[in-house]
Design a protein around this motif. Structure first.
Motif: not given
Length: 688
Positions: A601-608, A653-673
Motif C-alpha cells: 500500500g502507501y507509506y504513510y507518516t504523520e509528516e508526509t 541509508l538516509y533519514h527522511l527530511v520533510v517540509t510540508n503544507n502543515a508547517g514543518l520545515y526541514r523536519y528530520v524524521t525518524d523514518h529511514v529510507v
C-alpha cells in the motif's frame, strides 16, 4: 427530424461504463427519441458489435456502425460517424463519459438563441484512480456570466486558447457550418486531435458562445488513455511529434496565438520522450523535429491557470531535455522538478508572512540552495513550544497561514499540526485503495478526542483518514465507490474496547469480502489471531445473525486452505504496510493468507505521504505527489548537510527530511529510507 445528433467512438469500452453513458443519453430532458445517436465500434474485440447491436435493437434512433482501420485515435471513428448525421446540431460523446441530464436541451437552446456555430460548456471529471492527472478545463472567462457571445470581430484569443481549451466533447456544433467548411478531423493529426479540430472550428466560425456556468459533461479520466499512458514506442512518439507540429502550423495559419497551446503540447511530449525506451539516434530524430517549434516558444505569464513555477518549467524543461538528446536527464530544470522544487516554492510562498517564514526569510528563497542556506534542519523539540502556543493559548499564524484543523498524534505521543491541504493526498490515496472493492477495513474512528484551545481535535492519522474518506468520498460522492463489511455508523460509534470483536464479527458475516485493508500487517495478524482465539463467541454471534453463513464459516475453519481464502473465497489481495519493522508480522500474516497477494500500500507518516508499493509482493516503493518537499540526511557519521534524491547514493541509508503544507520545515524524521533509483517522474526506494 432529430433535434441533435451525437457521435460516439467506441473502442473496447467497459460495458459497465458504457451503460452509464447510455443511461445519460436516455435521461436527456430533450427526449431520447429526439436524439440521433451514432455509435462507431472502432477496432474492437469481436464481442462488442453483437453486444451493442442487441443493446439497441429496439431503438430506431440509434445507429451502430463498425470501423476497423487499425488507427488508435478517436478522430477516424468521429469522421466516420459524421457521415450519417441528419440533425442540425452535432455533439461528441465518448463511450466512457456521460452528459448531464439537461445538457443537450440547454446547449441546443443557447445555440439557437445566439445563432452561434459553436457553443462551449463546462465539464466535470472523475478519476479512474485518484493518482491520475486531472486534465480538465479551467478558464479565464468571467464565470459570473451565464453566456458570453463573440463574433469574429471580437474574438478574445487570450481566453479562447489558454489552458486545456480544446475538448470537442464539451461543445455543440452547427452541422451546416461543419459541412460548409468541411470541418472533419485531420487524418494527419492522430494525437490530441481535438486541438486541431476545435481550433479550426473556432477560427472559421462567425459567432461562438461560451457558457461559463453550465456543467454539461461528465469526463471519466482513464489511466489507459493515450494522454495518460506516457511510455510509447518510437512509431507512436513520431506520430505524436508530427501531430504537434501540424497543429501548431495549421492553427498559426488561421490566426491563432499558439504559445499557450504549444507549451502544453511540448510539456506532454517531453514527458513521453523521457518515459520511453529510446536510443540516442531516436532521441536525436525527435529532437530535430521539435527544434523549430521550441525556438518559437515565448515564456508564459503567470495566471490562475499557470503558477510562476509552472511557467518556468514549461519553458525551460522542453528546451533542456529535447535540446540534449545525448543526456536528457542532465536538465537542471528536470532535476529541480524531480526534487520537488515547485512544491517547495508553493509552500514557502504561501507561508512567507507567518512568524516562522519571516524569521527565516522565506521571501528571499529563489533556489533550493537558498532554502537550505537560510532554513536550519529541525526536530520535534524545535516545534513543541510553538505547537503548545497553538493548542494551549489558541495562537495562529506561527507556522502556516492555512488553518490547522487537527493534530495528528503518533505512537510516541507527539502531536503534528494538520491542515486540509496536508491531508488531501492521504484522502486521495486512501480512496484509490478502497475504490471498486468490497473491503474489510480494519480501522475505527472511535470517540472524538478533547478539543485543543485553537478548536482542533487530537487524533491518529488512521482515524482522520477514515473520517475524511467517509465524509468526502463515501457519503458525498456515492457509496458505489466502495463497499464495507461493517455498517458505516460502526466506524464512528464502536467502543474502542470492543473494536476487534466488532470488526471480526462483521467480517465473518460477510462472504463477499474481496480486499482486506489495514494500517499494517501487524493489524492483520491481530485479526486472525482474534478470530482463532475467540472462535466460539464469534460463532455464536454469526449463527444468531445468519445460520447459513455460520455453516460456511464452520466449513472454512475445517478447510485445508489458508484461513483467509477459506473464509472469503472472493478475496483478491491484502493491502497493509508490511516492510521495515513490520516484516516479521508480514511473514506471520502469510500463515493465514497463504498465496493471496499482499500489497504494502502507501507509506504513510504523520509528516508526509511519501510513496506507494510498486507492485504486489514487492518491498520497493515509488514516490507519489504529496505536496511535500523531501531531503535526505545521511546516517553515516559526520554528515550535517542533506542531499536531494537526484544526488542520493543508491544503497545508502538516509533519514527522511520533510517540509510540508502543515508547517514543518526541514523536519528530520525518524523514518529511514534507501534510494534505489531516480527516474523522471518518481524515485524508487525501500524502507528500513
Amino acid at each position: 427530424m432529430y433535434k441533435v445528433s451525437v457521435v460516439t467512438p467506441f473502442h473496447n469500452v467497459d460495458m459497465g461504463m458504457f451503460e452509464k453513458c447510455a443511461e445519460s443519453m436516455r435521461a436527456q430532458t430533450i427526449g431520447f427519441e429526439n436524439i440521433e445517436w451514432i455509435i462507431v465500434v472502432h477496432n474492437c474485440e469481436p464481442k462488442y458489435m453483437p453486444l451493442l447491436t442487441e443493446m439497441f435493437k429496439d431503438d430506431g434512433n440509434v445507429i451502430v456502425k463498425e470501423l476497423n482501420d487499425g488507427i488508435r485515435s478517436p478522430a477516424m471513428p468521429r469522421n466516420h460517424g459524421m457521415q450519417f448525421v441528419t440533425a442540425p446540431y452535432l455533439g461528441f460523446l465518448d463511450g466512457d463519459d456521460s452528459y448531464t441530464a439537461d445538457c443537450l436541451e440547454v446547449v441546443r437552446r443557447e445555440m439557437m438563441e445566439t445563432q452561434s456555430q459553436v457553443v462551449t460548456f463546462r465539464r466535470e471529471y472523475e478519476l479512474e484512480k485518484e493518482s491520475l492527472h486531472p486534465h480538465t478545463e479551467k478558464v479565464l472567462w468571467n464565470q459570473t456570466e451565464w453566456r458570453i457571445v463573440m463574433d469574429r470581430r471580437d474574438f478574445q484569443q487570450d481566453k479562447m486558447f489558454s489552458g486545456l481549451w480544446p475538448f470537442s466533447t464539451s461543445r455543440l456544433f452547427d452541422m451546416e457550418f461543419i459541412r460548409k467548411n468541411n470541418l472533419v478531423f485531420s487524418s494527419d493529426v492522430l494525437w490530441v486531435e481535438d486541438v486541431w479540430h476545435t481550433g479550426m472550428c473556432l477560427m472559421k466560425a462567425d459567432r461562438v458562445c461560451y457558457l461559463p456556468q453550465f456543467i454539461g459533461y461528465h469526463y471519466f479520466i482513464n489511466g489507459g488513455s493515450i494522454i495518460q499512458d506516457k511510455k510509447k514506442s518510437m512509431e507512436d512518439l513520431t506520430a505524436c511529434f508530427e501531430s504537434a507540429n501540424r497543429i501548431i502550423e495549421d492553427l498559426e495559419a488561421v490566426g491563432v496565438d499558439v504559445n499557450d497551446t504549444a507549451h502544453t503540447l511540448f510539456g506532454l511530449l517531453t514527458q513521453y520522450y523521457l518515459a520511453s525506451n529510446l536510443t540516442v539516434e531516436q532521441r536525436r530524430t525527435l529532437s530535430d523535429m521539435a527544434q523549430p517549434y521550441l525556438k518559437a516558444l515565448r515564456k508564459m505569464m503567470p495566471s490562475k491557470l499557470h503558477s510562476p513555477e509552472e511557467c518556468y518549467i514549461s519553458f525551460h524543461l522542453p528546451q533542456e531535455v529535447l535540446g540534449n538528446p545525448e543526456n536528457p536527464m542532465d536538465s537542471p530544470t528536470l532535476k529541480a522538478a524531480i526534487n520537488g522544487w515547485s512544491d517547495m516554492m508553493k509552500i514557502l510562498r504561501k507561508n512567507a508572512m507567518t512568524d516562522y517564514g519571516q524569521h527565516y526569510h522565506f521571501d528571499q528563497v529563489e533556489t533550493l540552495s537558498d532554502y537550505q542556506r537560510l532554513v536550519p534542519l529541525t526536530d520535534y523539540e524545535n516545534y513543541k513550544r510553538l505547537i503548545d502556543l497553538q493548542t494551549n493559548i489558541g495562537e495562529s499564524g506561527i507556522l502556516t497561514t492555512a488553518r490547522v484543523r487537527q493534530y495528528l498524534v503518533n505512537d510516541k505521543g507527539r502531536r503534528f499540526p494538520c491542515t486540509d491541504e496536508h491531508l488531501q493526498p492521504y484522502m486521495e490515496s486512501f480512496a484509490t485503495t478502497l475504490k471498486g472493492h468490497h473491503n474489510l477495513l480494519m480501522s475505527i474512528v472511535g470517540p472524538r478526542k478533547k478539543q485543543t484551545n485553537d478548536g482542533c481535535t487530537v487524533e491518529t492519522l488512521e482515524s482522520q483518514m477514515v473520517k475524511k474518506y467517509m465524509w468526502y468520498y463515501h457519503y458525498a460522492r456515492g457509496k458505489n465507490r466502495a463497499e464495507f463489511s461493517m455498517p458505516d455508523e460502526l466506524f464512528f460509534k464502536t467502543d474502542p474496547s470492543k473494536e476487534m470483536h466488532t470488526i471480526c464479527r462483521y467480517a465473518l458475516l460477510d462472504r463477499n469480502i474481496d480486499q482486506i485493508v489495514a494500517r499494517d500487517t501487524r493489524r492483520v495478524v491481530e485479526l486472525f489471531e482474534y478470530i482463532t482465539t475467540h472462535r466460539s463467541e464469534l460463532m455464536e454471534d454469526v449463527r444468531e445473525a445468519d445460520s447459513q453463513r455460520a455453516d460456511e464459516v464452520v466449513a472454512a475453519f475445517q478447510s485445508e486452505e489458508p484461513l483467509a481464502k477459506a473464509l472469503w473465497p472472493k478475496l483478491q489481495r491484502i493491502v497493509a504496510f508490511g516492510a521495515g519493522e513490520c516484516y516479521i508480522a508480514t511473514t506471520r500474516m502469510k500463515q493465514f493468507t497463504g498465496s493471496t497477494p499482499h500489497n504494502n500500500g502507501y507509506y504513510y507518516t504523520e509528516e508526509t505521504i511519501y510513496g506507494r508499493a510498486v507492485a504486489d509482493e514487492s518491498d520497493v516503493f515509488e514516490t507519489v505527489s504529496s505536496g511535500s518537499f523531501h531531503e535526505y540526511l545521511s546516517m553515516k557519521g559526520g554528515h550535517a548537510t542533506t542531499v536531494l534524491c537526484t544526488d542520493a547514493h543508491p544503497g545508502q541509508l538516509y533519514h527522511l527530511v520533510v517540509t510540508n503544507n502543515a508547517g514543518l520545515y526541514r523536519y528530520v524524521t525518524d523514518h529511514v529510507v534507501c534510494i534505489n533509483e531516480t527516474q523522471m517522474d518518481r524515485v524508487l526506494f525501500t524502507i528500513y
